[in-house]
Write a protein that holds these residues in place. Structure first.
Motif, mmCIF file in Angstrom:
data_model
loop_
_atom_site.group_PDB
_atom_site.id
_atom_site.type_symbol
_atom_site.label_atom_id
_atom_site.label_comp_id
_atom_site.label_asym_id
_atom_site.label_seq_id
_atom_site.Cartn_x
_atom_site.Cartn_y
_atom_site.Cartn_z
ATOM 1 N N ALA A 78 10.428 -12.582 4.321
ATOM 2 C CA ALA A 78 11.251 -11.978 3.172
ATOM 3 C C ALA A 78 10.147 -11.744 1.966
ATOM 4 O O ALA A 78 10.130 -10.807 1.188
ATOM 5 N N ALA A 79 9.206 -13.000 1.739
ATOM 6 C CA ALA A 79 8.514 -12.801 0.458
ATOM 7 C C ALA A 79 7.552 -11.742 0.527
ATOM 8 O O ALA A 79 7.013 -11.235 -0.426
ATOM 9 N N ILE A 80 6.799 -11.588 1.860
ATOM 10 C CA ILE A 80 5.913 -10.522 1.969
ATOM 11 C C ILE A 80 6.400 -9.049 1.848
ATOM 12 O O ILE A 80 5.840 -8.137 1.397
ATOM 13 N N ALA A 81 7.686 -9.016 2.443
ATOM 14 C CA ALA A 81 8.412 -7.738 2.301
ATOM 15 C C ALA A 81 8.425 -7.600 0.700
ATOM 16 O O ALA A 81 8.521 -6.372 0.517
ATOM 17 N N ALA A 82 9.103 -8.556 0.000
ATOM 18 C CA ALA A 82 9.295 -8.209 -1.402
ATOM 19 C C ALA A 82 8.028 -7.705 -1.992
ATOM 20 O O ALA A 82 7.973 -6.749 -3.083
ATOM 21 N N ARG A 83 6.778 -8.389 -1.770
ATOM 22 C CA ARG A 83 5.840 -7.658 -2.323
ATOM 23 C C ARG A 83 5.255 -6.588 -1.884
ATOM 24 O O ARG A 83 5.013 -5.413 -2.922
ATOM 25 N N ALA A 84 5.599 -6.150 -0.855
ATOM 26 C CA ALA A 84 5.208 -4.967 -0.113
ATOM 27 C C ALA A 84 5.934 -3.795 -0.813
ATOM 28 O O ALA A 84 5.506 -2.744 -0.936
ATOM 29 N N TYR A 85 7.197 -4.041 -0.787
ATOM 30 C CA TYR A 85 8.346 -3.075 -1.428
ATOM 31 C C TYR A 85 7.961 -2.843 -2.765
ATOM 32 O O TYR A 85 8.094 -1.837 -3.525
ATOM 33 N N ALA A 86 7.491 -3.808 -3.671
ATOM 34 C CA ALA A 86 6.943 -3.887 -5.200
ATOM 35 C C ALA A 86 5.832 -2.890 -5.087
ATOM 36 O O ALA A 86 5.890 -1.943 -5.890
ATOM 37 N N LEU A 87 4.996 -3.126 -4.316
ATOM 38 C CA LEU A 87 3.654 -2.308 -4.473
ATOM 39 C C LEU A 87 4.024 -0.783 -4.057
ATOM 40 O O LEU A 87 3.159 0.131 -4.448
ATOM 41 N N ASN A 88 5.139 -0.516 -3.110
ATOM 42 C CA ASN A 88 5.347 0.735 -2.795
ATOM 43 C C ASN A 88 6.473 1.404 -3.736
ATOM 44 O O ASN A 88 6.969 2.450 -3.610
ATOM 45 N N ARG A 89 6.684 0.705 -5.110
ATOM 46 C CA ARG A 89 7.496 1.164 -6.011
ATOM 47 C C ARG A 89 8.775 1.556 -5.480
ATOM 48 O O ARG A 89 9.569 2.329 -5.732
ATOM 49 N N GLU A 92 14.730 -1.708 -5.540
ATOM 50 C CA GLU A 92 15.753 -2.318 -5.145
ATOM 51 C C GLU A 92 15.643 -3.113 -3.870
ATOM 52 O O GLU A 92 16.036 -4.340 -3.563
ATOM 53 N N GLN A 93 14.660 -2.435 -3.091
ATOM 54 C CA GLN A 93 14.215 -3.216 -1.863
ATOM 55 C C GLN A 93 13.503 -4.567 -2.153
ATOM 56 O O GLN A 93 13.721 -5.543 -1.368
ATOM 57 N N ALA A 94 12.710 -4.783 -3.067
ATOM 58 C CA ALA A 94 11.747 -5.523 -3.512
ATOM 59 C C ALA A 94 12.767 -6.575 -3.942
ATOM 60 O O ALA A 94 12.651 -8.060 -3.670
ATOM 61 N N ARG A 95 13.850 -6.404 -4.914
ATOM 62 C CA ARG A 95 14.724 -7.243 -5.499
ATOM 63 C C ARG A 95 15.397 -8.048 -4.364
ATOM 64 O O ARG A 95 15.844 -9.146 -4.209
ATOM 65 N N ALA A 100 16.426 -12.599 -1.015
ATOM 66 C CA ALA A 100 16.653 -12.957 0.485
ATOM 67 C C ALA A 100 15.624 -14.434 0.637
ATOM 68 O O ALA A 100 16.090 -15.469 1.176
ATOM 69 N N ALA A 101 14.527 -14.382 0.100
ATOM 70 C CA ALA A 101 13.357 -15.310 -0.067
ATOM 71 C C ALA A 101 13.654 -16.368 -0.665
ATOM 72 O O ALA A 101 13.743 -17.705 -0.215
ATOM 73 N N ASP A 102 14.485 -16.166 -1.985
ATOM 74 C CA ASP A 102 14.894 -17.127 -2.785
ATOM 75 C C ASP A 102 16.167 -18.032 -1.863
ATOM 76 O O ASP A 102 16.116 -19.348 -1.840
ATOM 77 N N ALA A 103 16.945 -17.291 -1.484
ATOM 78 C CA ALA A 103 18.133 -17.973 -0.700
ATOM 79 C C ALA A 103 17.705 -18.640 0.295
ATOM 80 O O ALA A 103 18.096 -20.019 0.785
ATOM 81 N N LEU A 104 16.704 -18.372 1.136
ATOM 82 C CA LEU A 104 16.279 -18.864 2.420
ATOM 83 C C LEU A 104 15.593 -20.255 1.865
ATOM 84 O O LEU A 104 15.419 -21.170 2.544
ATOM 85 N N MET A 105 14.653 -20.131 0.747
ATOM 86 C CA MET A 105 13.922 -21.147 0.427
ATOM 87 C C MET A 105 15.200 -22.415 -0.073
ATOM 88 O O MET A 105 14.576 -23.465 0.378
#
Length: 122
Positions: A78-89, A92-95, A100-105
């Motif tokens: 989830a953390a890697i997906a967030a960063r990838a989505y952010a870099l892809n502009r 919404e997907q990044a957030r 999800a990463a925060d909830a899992l943590m």
């Protein structure tokens, strides 16, 4: 570990080949969390070398393999997906991935929350 070291050395092709071998072995073993962890770590190669769309695809494969249980592999994916989505502009997907990463943590068992290769430290 060989794939990670090759990634760190900048040998992208060789790293991806080792990750492919590791992913195949993990999938064949039936260990979904190991498979998810390998896919998430592999996603870091394209993420770090300018291909965030490819990274997002691998991270989503990792998230699917990890399922909904609070595990280190699911958290990493989830953390890697967030960063990838952010870099892809894709904010919404990044957030959503970051949430999800925060909830899992927050639900990660102590055994998965330490700082080792296969766990995810805070």
């Amino acid at each position: 570990m060989t794939a990670i070291v090759l990634h760190d050395l900048g040998s992208r092709k060789e790293s991806r080949a080792w990750f492919a071998t590791a992913a195949r072995a993990a999938a064949e073993s039936g260990d979904d969390q190991l498979h998810a962890w390998v896919l998430a770590r592999e996603a870091m190669v394209p993420l770090n070398y300018g291909a965030p769309k490819a990274a997002a695809g691998l991270a989503e494969q990792a998230r699917h393999a990890a399922g909904n249980r609070p595990t280190a592999a699911a958290m990493l994916a989830a953390a890697i997906a967030a960063r990838a989505y952010a870099l892809n502009r894709q904010p919404e997907q990044a957030r959503a991935a970051l949430s999800a990463a925060d909830a899992l943590m927050n639900r990660l068992p102590d055994s998965e929350g330490s700082d080792t290769w296969l766990t995810y430290g805070e």
